[in-house]
Write a protein that holds these residues in place. Sequence first.
Motif, PDB file in Angstrom:
ATOM      1  N   LYS A  99       0.853  -1.171   0.000  1.00  0.00           N
ATOM      2  CA  LYS A  99       0.000   0.000   0.000  1.00  0.00           C
ATOM      3  C   LYS A  99       0.893   1.226   0.000  1.00  0.00           C
ATOM      4  O   LYS A  99       1.687   1.434   0.916  1.00  0.00           O
ATOM      5  CB  LYS A  99      -0.925  -0.006   1.214  1.00  0.00           C
ATOM      6  CG  LYS A  99      -1.984   1.073   1.193  1.00  0.00           C
ATOM      7  CD  LYS A  99      -2.932   0.919   2.373  1.00  0.00           C
ATOM      8  CE  LYS A  99      -4.041   1.986   2.301  1.00  0.00           C
ATOM      9  NZ  LYS A  99      -4.976   1.871   3.458  1.00  0.00           N
ATOM     10  N   ARG A 100       0.792   1.999  -1.083  1.00  0.00           N
ATOM     11  CA  ARG A 100       1.639   3.179  -1.266  1.00  0.00           C
ATOM     12  C   ARG A 100       3.113   2.781  -1.206  1.00  0.00           C
ATOM     13  O   ARG A 100       3.576   2.018  -2.028  1.00  0.00           O
ATOM     14  CB  ARG A 100       1.279   4.255  -0.248  1.00  0.00           C
ATOM     15  CG  ARG A 100      -0.133   4.812  -0.451  1.00  0.00           C
ATOM     16  CD  ARG A 100      -0.428   5.954   0.483  1.00  0.00           C
ATOM     17  NE  ARG A 100      -1.781   6.464   0.264  1.00  0.00           N
ATOM     18  CZ  ARG A 100      -2.312   7.449   0.965  1.00  0.00           C
ATOM     19  NH1 ARG A 100      -1.616   8.037   1.949  1.00  0.00           N
ATOM     20  NH2 ARG A 100      -3.550   7.859   0.702  1.00  0.00           N
ATOM     21  N   ASP A 101       3.839   3.269  -0.211  1.00  0.00           N
ATOM     22  CA  ASP A 101       5.276   3.003  -0.170  1.00  0.00           C
ATOM     23  C   ASP A 101       5.652   1.912   0.818  1.00  0.00           C
ATOM     24  O   ASP A 101       6.808   1.803   1.234  1.00  0.00           O
ATOM     25  CB  ASP A 101       6.054   4.285   0.160  1.00  0.00           C
ATOM     26  CG  ASP A 101       5.670   4.869   1.512  1.00  0.00           C
ATOM     27  OD1 ASP A 101       4.672   4.408   2.091  1.00  0.00           O
ATOM     28  OD2 ASP A 101       6.377   5.784   1.973  1.00  0.00           O
ATOM     29  N   THR A 102       4.689   1.083   1.226  1.00  0.00           N
ATOM     30  CA  THR A 102       4.986  -0.027   2.123  1.00  0.00           C
ATOM     31  C   THR A 102       4.783  -1.347   1.389  1.00  0.00           C
ATOM     32  O   THR A 102       3.969  -1.457   0.477  1.00  0.00           O
ATOM     33  CB  THR A 102       4.077  -0.004   3.366  1.00  0.00           C
ATOM     34  OG1 THR A 102       2.721  -0.243   2.963  1.00  0.00           O
ATOM     35  CG2 THR A 102       4.175   1.337   4.084  1.00  0.00           C
ATOM     36  N   ALA A 103       5.541  -2.359   1.774  1.00  0.00           N
ATOM     37  CA  ALA A 103       5.424  -3.693   1.169  1.00  0.00           C
ATOM     38  C   ALA A 103       5.698  -4.732   2.239  1.00  0.00           C
ATOM     39  O   ALA A 103       6.671  -4.621   2.996  1.00  0.00           O
ATOM     40  CB  ALA A 103       6.410  -3.844   0.018  1.00  0.00           C
ATOM     41  N   THR A 104       4.831  -5.753   2.274  1.00  0.00           N
ATOM     42  CA  THR A 104       4.987  -6.834   3.250  1.00  0.00           C
ATOM     43  C   THR A 104       4.991  -8.166   2.517  1.00  0.00           C
ATOM     44  O   THR A 104       4.077  -8.464   1.747  1.00  0.00           O
ATOM     45  CB  THR A 104       3.853  -6.834   4.278  1.00  0.00           C
ATOM     46  OG1 THR A 104       3.825  -5.574   4.949  1.00  0.00           O
ATOM     47  CG2 THR A 104       4.045  -7.943   5.298  1.00  0.00           C
ATOM     48  N   LEU A 105       6.033  -8.944   2.743  1.00  0.00           N
ATOM     49  CA  LEU A 105       6.094 -10.308   2.232  1.00  0.00           C
ATOM     50  C   LEU A 105       5.479 -11.215   3.285  1.00  0.00           C
ATOM     51  O   LEU A 105       5.992 -11.328   4.405  1.00  0.00           O
ATOM     52  CB  LEU A 105       7.544 -10.717   1.962  1.00  0.00           C
ATOM     53  CG  LEU A 105       7.758 -12.167   1.512  1.00  0.00           C
ATOM     54  CD1 LEU A 105       7.098 -12.428   0.160  1.00  0.00           C
ATOM     55  CD2 LEU A 105       9.253 -12.494   1.447  1.00  0.00           C
ATOM     56  N   VAL A 106       4.351 -11.836   2.947  1.00  0.00           N
ATOM     57  CA  VAL A 106       3.613 -12.666   3.884  1.00  0.00           C
ATOM     58  C   VAL A 106       3.880 -14.133   3.565  1.00  0.00           C
ATOM     59  O   VAL A 106       3.594 -14.605   2.463  1.00  0.00           O
ATOM     60  CB  VAL A 106       2.099 -12.381   3.817  1.00  0.00           C
ATOM     61  CG1 VAL A 106       1.357 -13.233   4.842  1.00  0.00           C
ATOM     62  CG2 VAL A 106       1.820 -10.894   4.032  1.00  0.00           C
ATOM     63  N   LEU A 107       4.438 -14.858   4.524  1.00  0.00           N
ATOM     64  CA  LEU A 107       4.728 -16.274   4.367  1.00  0.00           C
ATOM     65  C   LEU A 107       3.692 -17.090   5.137  1.00  0.00           C
ATOM     66  O   LEU A 107       3.421 -16.801   6.313  1.00  0.00           O
ATOM     67  CB  LEU A 107       6.127 -16.607   4.902  1.00  0.00           C
ATOM     68  CG  LEU A 107       7.294 -15.757   4.418  1.00  0.00           C
ATOM     69  CD1 LEU A 107       8.604 -16.305   4.967  1.00  0.00           C
ATOM     70  CD2 LEU A 107       7.331 -15.682   2.912  1.00  0.00           C
ATOM     71  N   GLU A 108       3.138 -18.096   4.475  1.00  0.00           N
ATOM     72  CA  GLU A 108       2.179 -18.989   5.118  1.00  0.00           C
ATOM     73  C   GLU A 108       2.758 -20.403   5.096  1.00  0.00           C
ATOM     74  O   GLU A 108       2.577 -21.150   4.135  1.00  0.00           O
ATOM     75  CB  GLU A 108       0.836 -18.947   4.395  1.00  0.00           C
ATOM     76  CG  GLU A 108       0.186 -17.579   4.412  1.00  0.00           C
ATOM     77  CD  GLU A 108      -1.183 -17.578   3.761  1.00  0.00           C
ATOM     78  OE1 GLU A 108      -1.966 -18.527   4.016  1.00  0.00           O
ATOM     79  OE2 GLU A 108      -1.468 -16.649   2.988  1.00  0.00           O
ATOM     80  N   PRO A 109       3.474 -20.797   6.146  1.00  0.00           N
ATOM     81  CA  PRO A 109       4.101 -22.124   6.176  1.00  0.00           C
ATOM     82  C   PRO A 109       3.081 -23.230   6.369  1.00  0.00           C
ATOM     83  O   PRO A 109       2.031 -23.036   6.976  1.00  0.00           O
ATOM     84  CB  PRO A 109       5.065 -22.031   7.361  1.00  0.00           C
ATOM     85  CG  PRO A 109       4.460 -20.998   8.255  1.00  0.00           C
ATOM     86  CD  PRO A 109       3.778 -20.011   7.349  1.00  0.00           C
ATOM     87  N   PHE A 110       3.412 -24.410   5.844  1.00  0.00           N
ATOM     88  CA  PHE A 110       2.555 -25.578   6.013  1.00  0.00           C
ATOM     89  C   PHE A 110       2.783 -26.273   7.358  1.00  0.00           C
ATOM     90  O   PHE A 110       1.935 -27.038   7.817  1.00  0.00           O
ATOM     91  CB  PHE A 110       2.801 -26.581   4.888  1.00  0.00           C
ATOM     92  CG  PHE A 110       2.376 -26.090   3.535  1.00  0.00           C
ATOM     93  CD1 PHE A 110       1.329 -25.195   3.389  1.00  0.00           C
ATOM     94  CD2 PHE A 110       3.032 -26.533   2.396  1.00  0.00           C
ATOM     95  CE1 PHE A 110       0.931 -24.751   2.141  1.00  0.00           C
ATOM     96  CE2 PHE A 110       2.641 -26.106   1.139  1.00  0.00           C
ATOM     97  CZ  PHE A 110       1.592 -25.205   1.009  1.00  0.00           C
ATOM     98  N   GLY A 111       3.943 -26.039   7.940  1.00  0.00           N
ATOM     99  CA  GLY A 111       4.278 -26.673   9.209  1.00  0.00           C
ATOM    100  C   GLY A 111       5.207 -25.772  10.001  1.00  0.00           C
ATOM    101  O   GLY A 111       5.573 -24.674   9.568  1.00  0.00           O
ATOM    102  N   ARG A 112       5.600 -26.235  11.153  1.00  0.00           N
ATOM    103  CA  ARG A 112       6.466 -25.438  12.009  1.00  0.00           C
ATOM    104  C   ARG A 112       7.852 -25.285  11.366  1.00  0.00           C
ATOM    105  O   ARG A 112       8.431 -26.255  10.882  1.00  0.00           O
ATOM    106  CB  ARG A 112       6.588 -26.103  13.385  1.00  0.00           C
ATOM    107  CG  ARG A 112       7.272 -25.230  14.426  1.00  0.00           C
ATOM    108  CD  ARG A 112       7.158 -25.864  15.807  1.00  0.00           C
ATOM    109  NE  ARG A 112       5.779 -26.078  16.181  1.00  0.00           N
ATOM    110  CZ  ARG A 112       4.979 -25.122  16.671  1.00  0.00           C
ATOM    111  NH1 ARG A 112       5.438 -23.890  16.812  1.00  0.00           N
ATOM    112  NH2 ARG A 112       3.736 -25.414  16.989  1.00  0.00           N
ATOM    113  N   LEU A 113       8.369 -24.070  11.386  1.00  0.00           N
ATOM    114  CA  LEU A 113       9.687 -23.783  10.835  1.00  0.00           C
ATOM    115  C   LEU A 113      10.715 -23.768  11.957  1.00  0.00           C
ATOM    116  O   LEU A 113      10.451 -23.236  13.045  1.00  0.00           O
ATOM    117  CB  LEU A 113       9.697 -22.422  10.129  1.00  0.00           C
ATOM    118  CG  LEU A 113       8.765 -22.250   8.928  1.00  0.00           C
ATOM    119  CD1 LEU A 113       8.733 -20.788   8.488  1.00  0.00           C
ATOM    120  CD2 LEU A 113       9.202 -23.149   7.781  1.00  0.00           C
ATOM    121  N   SER A 114      11.880 -24.332  11.680  1.00  0.00           N
ATOM    122  CA  SER A 114      12.961 -24.228  12.651  1.00  0.00           C
ATOM    123  C   SER A 114      13.435 -22.774  12.709  1.00  0.00           C
ATOM    124  O   SER A 114      13.177 -21.981  11.802  1.00  0.00           O
ATOM    125  CB  SER A 114      14.126 -25.135  12.252  1.00  0.00           C
ATOM    126  OG  SER A 114      14.769 -24.632  11.087  1.00  0.00           O
TER     127      SER A 114
END
Length: 369
Positions: free
Chosen positions: A320-335
């Motif tokens: 939105k405008r000058d902001t950007a968010t990379l959204v990660l949706e993992p399938f399981g727990r990440l180390s």
Amino acid sequence: MTTLGPRALNRALLERQLLLHRHQLTAAEAITRLVGMQAQAPAPPYVGLWTRLTGFRHEELAGLLTGREAVRVALLRATVHLVTAEDCLDLRPLVQPVLDRQVRGVARFAKAIAGLAPDELAAAGREALGGEPLTTKELGAALAARWPERDPDGLANAARGQLPLVQVPPRGIWGVGGLTRYATAESWLGRPLGTGATVDDLVLRYLRGYGPASVKDVQMWSGLTRLREVVDRLRPGLRVLRGEDGRELFDLPDAPLPDPDCEAPVRFLPEFDNILLAHDDRSRMLDERRRSAIFTRNGIIRATFLVDGFVAGTWRVDGKRDTATLVLEPFGRLSRASRKALEQEGAGLLEFMTPEASDRTVRVEPLGS
């Protein structure tokens, strides 16, 4: 026969897909090695090259498209692919049966051309495109002027299957919008379609980029059918292996087979990446239970990320405008280590995709959200 499990097949695929480490190749060299990149939308090939190459910049691919050294054309599986000009001219004739089958498989398209000779439709399409590139609507209108009793959209889409039509810039240029316009490959590239490449050549290139693989795998990737006789003809010069399920797998004798336990870095794959579309058996990359989370009902193949070489979740960029968010949706727990590596790699991806943003964030969604 040597038996290969999913990890061995995974590492072989990652190596051949330029994903075990970033490579010092030009974009054209990478596109050639990958035998094209699926490209329904403009952005995915850019992300796919960024994740595979050292120092890749948007301008490099844009320059290939505007310089007519690469094109976007319906090819493998009758889907739009980004390929070099040479591969467009050489490979497009080989997959004509796939395009023919697609037209026949859509009732509206098949009805629009019922009783028309394919050569007649092709000639009319070439005549309509003899001036400037046309949109689908414009091509349909031109064809309907000749056959007013037929559906213009059906005529245009059938012509797109019959003719080797490329999507001309600005379509495919990063950050540039506009309608999709078509020209024939021959007129756009200034050369005729090739006649020297064979299906045998196509199968061998597939194995170098995606093997070891079964006959069904090759057919899934290409859209071509009845390739058993092709593979049997090539068999004396191939390495024959076996999957854990007993399937015969074919490969080039000199193709790399890395150690199954070698380290695989986290990687971000774009929507429609061929690595998820090039095999009948996707267990070398994907837990089949996660398929519905990636392959949507409306035909979208979602962007994914890899951990230890396997698909571990999906991603998107919200802005939105000058902001950007990379959204990660993992399938399981990440180390902790995997999460840190994804955040670091994701920061680079965000910088590449949203260079204009002044505020960038990587967010990992909690499980079950």
